[in-house]
Design a protein around this motif. Structure first.
Motif, PDB file in Angstrom:
ATOM      1  N   PRO A  96       0.830  -1.211   0.000  1.00  0.00           N
ATOM      2  CA  PRO A  96       0.000   0.000   0.000  1.00  0.00           C
ATOM      3  C   PRO A  96       0.867   1.266   0.000  1.00  0.00           C
ATOM      4  O   PRO A  96       1.996   1.251   0.484  1.00  0.00           O
ATOM      5  CB  PRO A  96      -0.781  -0.102   1.316  1.00  0.00           C
ATOM      6  CG  PRO A  96      -0.673  -1.522   1.746  1.00  0.00           C
ATOM      7  CD  PRO A  96       0.626  -2.020   1.211  1.00  0.00           C
ATOM      8  N   ASP A  97       0.317   2.360  -0.543  1.00  0.00           N
ATOM      9  CA  ASP A  97       1.083   3.603  -0.674  1.00  0.00           C
ATOM     10  C   ASP A  97       1.672   4.074   0.657  1.00  0.00           C
ATOM     11  O   ASP A  97       2.841   4.434   0.738  1.00  0.00           O
ATOM     12  CB  ASP A  97       0.176   4.713  -1.242  1.00  0.00           C
ATOM     13  CG  ASP A  97      -0.319   4.369  -2.632  1.00  0.00           C
ATOM     14  OD1 ASP A  97       0.310   3.513  -3.292  1.00  0.00           O
ATOM     15  OD2 ASP A  97      -1.347   4.943  -3.053  1.00  0.00           O
ATOM     16  N   MET A  98       0.837   4.083   1.698  1.00  0.00           N
ATOM     17  CA  MET A  98       1.295   4.616   2.991  1.00  0.00           C
ATOM     18  C   MET A  98       2.456   3.793   3.536  1.00  0.00           C
ATOM     19  O   MET A  98       3.429   4.328   4.062  1.00  0.00           O
ATOM     20  CB  MET A  98       0.134   4.630   3.997  1.00  0.00           C
ATOM     21  CG  MET A  98       0.468   5.317   5.313  1.00  0.00           C
ATOM     22  SD  MET A  98      -0.842   5.073   6.551  1.00  0.00           S
ATOM     23  CE  MET A  98      -2.048   6.287   6.023  1.00  0.00           C
ATOM     24  N   TRP A  99       2.332   2.470   3.375  1.00  0.00           N
ATOM     25  CA  TRP A  99       3.399   1.567   3.830  1.00  0.00           C
ATOM     26  C   TRP A  99       4.679   1.817   3.036  1.00  0.00           C
ATOM     27  O   TRP A  99       5.777   1.877   3.591  1.00  0.00           O
ATOM     28  CB  TRP A  99       2.947   0.112   3.685  1.00  0.00           C
ATOM     29  CG  TRP A  99       3.988  -0.884   4.091  1.00  0.00           C
ATOM     30  CD1 TRP A  99       5.056  -1.306   3.354  1.00  0.00           C
ATOM     31  CD2 TRP A  99       4.072  -1.571   5.352  1.00  0.00           C
ATOM     32  NE1 TRP A  99       5.802  -2.218   4.064  1.00  0.00           N
ATOM     33  CE2 TRP A  99       5.217  -2.396   5.288  1.00  0.00           C
ATOM     34  CE3 TRP A  99       3.296  -1.575   6.508  1.00  0.00           C
ATOM     35  CZ2 TRP A  99       5.606  -3.214   6.354  1.00  0.00           C
ATOM     36  CZ3 TRP A  99       3.671  -2.402   7.558  1.00  0.00           C
ATOM     37  CH2 TRP A  99       4.806  -3.206   7.484  1.00  0.00           C
ATOM     38  N   ARG A 102       6.775   4.761   3.903  1.00  0.00           N
ATOM     39  CA  ARG A 102       7.440   4.672   5.178  1.00  0.00           C
ATOM     40  C   ARG A 102       8.493   3.567   5.229  1.00  0.00           C
ATOM     41  O   ARG A 102       9.574   3.744   5.777  1.00  0.00           O
ATOM     42  CB  ARG A 102       6.373   4.407   6.263  1.00  0.00           C
ATOM     43  CG  ARG A 102       6.907   4.325   7.654  1.00  0.00           C
ATOM     44  CD  ARG A 102       7.327   5.715   8.094  1.00  0.00           C
ATOM     45  NE  ARG A 102       7.981   5.659   9.374  1.00  0.00           N
ATOM     46  CZ  ARG A 102       7.666   6.457  10.380  1.00  0.00           C
ATOM     47  NH1 ARG A 102       6.723   7.351  10.251  1.00  0.00           N
ATOM     48  NH2 ARG A 102       8.320   6.365  11.513  1.00  0.00           N
ATOM     49  N   ARG A 110       5.787  -6.328   4.443  1.00  0.00           N
ATOM     50  CA  ARG A 110       4.348  -6.033   4.479  1.00  0.00           C
ATOM     51  C   ARG A 110       3.548  -7.334   4.620  1.00  0.00           C
ATOM     52  O   ARG A 110       2.581  -7.413   5.368  1.00  0.00           O
ATOM     53  CB  ARG A 110       3.948  -5.272   3.214  1.00  0.00           C
ATOM     54  CG  ARG A 110       2.472  -5.166   2.959  1.00  0.00           C
ATOM     55  CD  ARG A 110       1.747  -4.339   4.017  1.00  0.00           C
ATOM     56  NE  ARG A 110       0.302  -4.519   3.923  1.00  0.00           N
ATOM     57  CZ  ARG A 110      -0.509  -4.694   4.952  1.00  0.00           C
ATOM     58  NH1 ARG A 110      -0.037  -4.698   6.180  1.00  0.00           N
ATOM     59  NH2 ARG A 110      -1.796  -4.849   4.774  1.00  0.00           N
ATOM     60  N   VAL A 165       3.657   1.478  15.012  1.00  0.00           N
ATOM     61  CA  VAL A 165       4.176   1.175  13.676  1.00  0.00           C
ATOM     62  C   VAL A 165       4.705   2.446  12.995  1.00  0.00           C
ATOM     63  O   VAL A 165       5.786   2.440  12.412  1.00  0.00           O
ATOM     64  CB  VAL A 165       3.084   0.521  12.798  1.00  0.00           C
ATOM     65  CG1 VAL A 165       3.551   0.377  11.346  1.00  0.00           C
ATOM     66  CG2 VAL A 165       2.701  -0.849  13.356  1.00  0.00           C
ATOM     67  N   TYR A 166       3.932   3.533  13.074  1.00  0.00           N
ATOM     68  CA  TYR A 166       4.274   4.737  12.312  1.00  0.00           C
ATOM     69  C   TYR A 166       4.859   5.865  13.159  1.00  0.00           C
ATOM     70  O   TYR A 166       5.291   6.872  12.626  1.00  0.00           O
ATOM     71  CB  TYR A 166       3.034   5.260  11.566  1.00  0.00           C
ATOM     72  CG  TYR A 166       2.719   4.444  10.334  1.00  0.00           C
ATOM     73  CD1 TYR A 166       3.363   4.705   9.132  1.00  0.00           C
ATOM     74  CD2 TYR A 166       1.814   3.393  10.389  1.00  0.00           C
ATOM     75  CE1 TYR A 166       3.094   3.950   7.999  1.00  0.00           C
ATOM     76  CE2 TYR A 166       1.537   2.633   9.265  1.00  0.00           C
ATOM     77  CZ  TYR A 166       2.180   2.914   8.069  1.00  0.00           C
ATOM     78  OH  TYR A 166       1.918   2.166   6.960  1.00  0.00           O
TER      79      TYR A 166
ATOM     80  N   TYR B  25      -6.015  -0.145   2.906  1.00  0.00           N
ATOM     81  CA  TYR B  25      -5.069  -0.056   4.020  1.00  0.00           C
ATOM     82  C   TYR B  25      -4.842   1.406   4.407  1.00  0.00           C
ATOM     83  O   TYR B  25      -4.885   1.762   5.582  1.00  0.00           O
ATOM     84  CB  TYR B  25      -3.743  -0.709   3.605  1.00  0.00           C
ATOM     85  CG  TYR B  25      -2.627  -0.564   4.606  1.00  0.00           C
ATOM     86  CD1 TYR B  25      -2.419  -1.527   5.579  1.00  0.00           C
ATOM     87  CD2 TYR B  25      -1.773   0.538   4.574  1.00  0.00           C
ATOM     88  CE1 TYR B  25      -1.398  -1.394   6.511  1.00  0.00           C
ATOM     89  CE2 TYR B  25      -0.744   0.681   5.488  1.00  0.00           C
ATOM     90  CZ  TYR B  25      -0.565  -0.283   6.455  1.00  0.00           C
ATOM     91  OH  TYR B  25       0.445  -0.142   7.380  1.00  0.00           O
ATOM     92  N   ASP B  26      -4.623   2.252   3.398  1.00  0.00           N
ATOM     93  CA  ASP B  26      -4.331   3.661   3.681  1.00  0.00           C
ATOM     94  C   ASP B  26      -5.475   4.346   4.426  1.00  0.00           C
ATOM     95  O   ASP B  26      -5.248   5.228   5.261  1.00  0.00           O
ATOM     96  CB  ASP B  26      -4.050   4.414   2.372  1.00  0.00           C
ATOM     97  CG  ASP B  26      -2.708   4.014   1.762  1.00  0.00           C
ATOM     98  OD1 ASP B  26      -2.113   3.033   2.241  1.00  0.00           O
ATOM     99  OD2 ASP B  26      -2.273   4.687   0.809  1.00  0.00           O
ATOM    100  N   ARG B  33      -4.403   6.448  12.619  1.00  0.00           N
ATOM    101  CA  ARG B  33      -3.405   7.495  12.874  1.00  0.00           C
ATOM    102  C   ARG B  33      -4.076   8.858  13.061  1.00  0.00           C
ATOM    103  O   ARG B  33      -3.415   9.878  13.137  1.00  0.00           O
ATOM    104  CB  ARG B  33      -2.411   7.568  11.707  1.00  0.00           C
ATOM    105  CG  ARG B  33      -1.537   6.316  11.579  1.00  0.00           C
ATOM    106  CD  ARG B  33      -0.686   6.373  10.330  1.00  0.00           C
ATOM    107  NE  ARG B  33       0.395   7.352  10.485  1.00  0.00           N
ATOM    108  CZ  ARG B  33       1.181   7.748   9.490  1.00  0.00           C
ATOM    109  NH1 ARG B  33       1.006   7.243   8.267  1.00  0.00           N
ATOM    110  NH2 ARG B  33       2.139   8.637   9.702  1.00  0.00           N
ATOM    111  N   ASP B 106      -1.943  -7.509  -1.015  1.00  0.00           N
ATOM    112  CA  ASP B 106      -1.329  -7.590   0.317  1.00  0.00           C
ATOM    113  C   ASP B 106      -2.352  -8.034   1.368  1.00  0.00           C
ATOM    114  O   ASP B 106      -1.978  -8.358   2.491  1.00  0.00           O
ATOM    115  CB  ASP B 106      -0.711  -6.249   0.732  1.00  0.00           C
ATOM    116  CG  ASP B 106      -1.756  -5.165   0.910  1.00  0.00           C
ATOM    117  OD1 ASP B 106      -2.545  -4.939  -0.040  1.00  0.00           O
ATOM    118  OD2 ASP B 106      -1.794  -4.553   1.989  1.00  0.00           O
TER     119      ASP B 106
END
Lengths: 169, 174
Positions: A96-99, A102, A110, A165-166, B25-26, B33, B106
């Motif tokens: 995923p983009d966010m993963w 980072r 992942r 995690v973030y 997921y995002d 978050r 994923d």
């Protein structure tokens, strides 16, 4: 390809899904939920390996066969596929983009995190008695006391892990 | 027929989840978050409509509630565990299926993990049953039962609360 992203308002889609939930209860007598299906699927898989394996109290509570909810979960896959093809938002993506922003583009970390998270999440969901569909949506729509407790704990646990995690920000 | 209702309901639900982009997921991590509350907007909109609809139909005696038992031990411990796992997988059981449908592969290891976790739960259930399940059992109750107030008053108060939460989220541009 930003211009291909034309999401529906979450208020509209959410309200329509609420209407769907009411219709489902009225027509089929079924409240939306998803996590029991994973119990049935795991039980049916174990049974093909050895019938002895499913001779345990928890599997015996359920009729280990394809039921309404199992088909509901299969339907979600199909519905999401159709929706994503109609507006070209379907995309095969392993990170995923966010993963990726980072932790980089490697799919393995992942995948391992997803697997481990999956084990913990469903263990918790079954212990709690349901997931964000069964407890969150259906539970809160019925004003079930268990729904409020579980939904609050889902978010508290999730916010804690997201922070781990973030990190901050 | 029950199975056909199941798959039809699933197809429409999956379609709506995907159109609102809440499968991703995002979006799920965005909510956890505290940056993007799209999934909360979807959930509260669903709940407001479903709550009013179900209680109206219940008033006419055409539907029945199907409450999950309120037992503090498993509700709280299980709920927190689910949340911790959710922050890692980034999907819940329903959205993992939908994410797969829109090509987010994923979700697959996550689904395999959930199957493994379901098996683990089934085989450890006898141990849990004699301890965590015995902590604070209130049975199948609604918030109205717990408070001893008429359910329509509680319902109206909840709708007002949810609308205030949604207005707050909009104001904070979440």
């Amino acid at each position: 390809m930003k211009n291909t992203e034309r999401p529906w308002s979450p208020y509209l889609a959410g309200a329509l899904s609420g209407l769907l939930a009411v219709l489902s209860v009225l027509v089929a007598g079924k409240y939306l939920g998803a996590s029991t299906t994973f119990v049935r699927a795991a039980g049916m898989t174990e049974r093909t390996l050895s019938p002895e394996l499913v001779n345990t109290a928890y599997f015996l509570k359920y009729n280990l066969a394809v039921d309404w909810q199992f088909m509901f979960v299969v339907g979600i896959v199909i519905g999401a596929f159709i929706a994503s093809r109609t507006d070209r938002s379907f995309k095969v993506q392993a990170v995923p983009d966010m993963w990726r922003n980072r932790f980089g583009n490697s799919w393995l970390p992942r995948a391992v995190t997803g697997f481990g998270g999956g084990v913990i999440a469903i263990y918790g969901a079954r212990l709690a008695g349901g997931c964000p569909s069964g407890h969150g949506l259906s539970g809160l729509a019925q004003m079930s006391a268990s729904g409020f407790i579980a939904a609050a704990c889902f978010f508290i646990g999730g916010v804690i892990m997201a922070r781990l995690v973030y990190g901050r920000g | 027929m029950t199975l056909i209702y199941g798959i039809l309901t699933g197809i429409i639900f999956g379609f709506l989840l995907q159109k609102a982009r809440v499968l991703r997921y995002d979006k799920q991590l965005g909510a956890l978050r505290l940056k993007d509350m799209t999934i909360v907007k979807f959930m509260l909109s669903n709940i407001i409509v479903a709550m009013i609809g179900i209680y109206l139909l219940k008033e006419f005696g055409v539907v029945e509630l199907s409450l999950k038992p309120t037992i503090l031990g498993p509700n709280i411990v299980g709920g927190l565990l689910f949340g911790l796992g959710w922050g890692l997988i980034g999907y819940c059981p329903g959205t993992s299926a939908g994410a797969l449908g829109e090509g987010r592969v994923d979700a697959l290891p996550g689904i395999l993990g959930m199957l493994a976790g379901a098996s683990l739960f089934a085989h450890t259930y006898p141990y849990l049953k004699s301890n965590v399940y015995t902590w604070g059992n209130f049975g199948k109750i609604t918030l109205a039962d717990a408070l001893g107030i008429n359910h329509w008053i509680v319902l109206v108060a909840l709708v007002a609360l949810y609308v205030l939460i949604l207005r707050f989220l909009e104001r904070m541009r979440l």
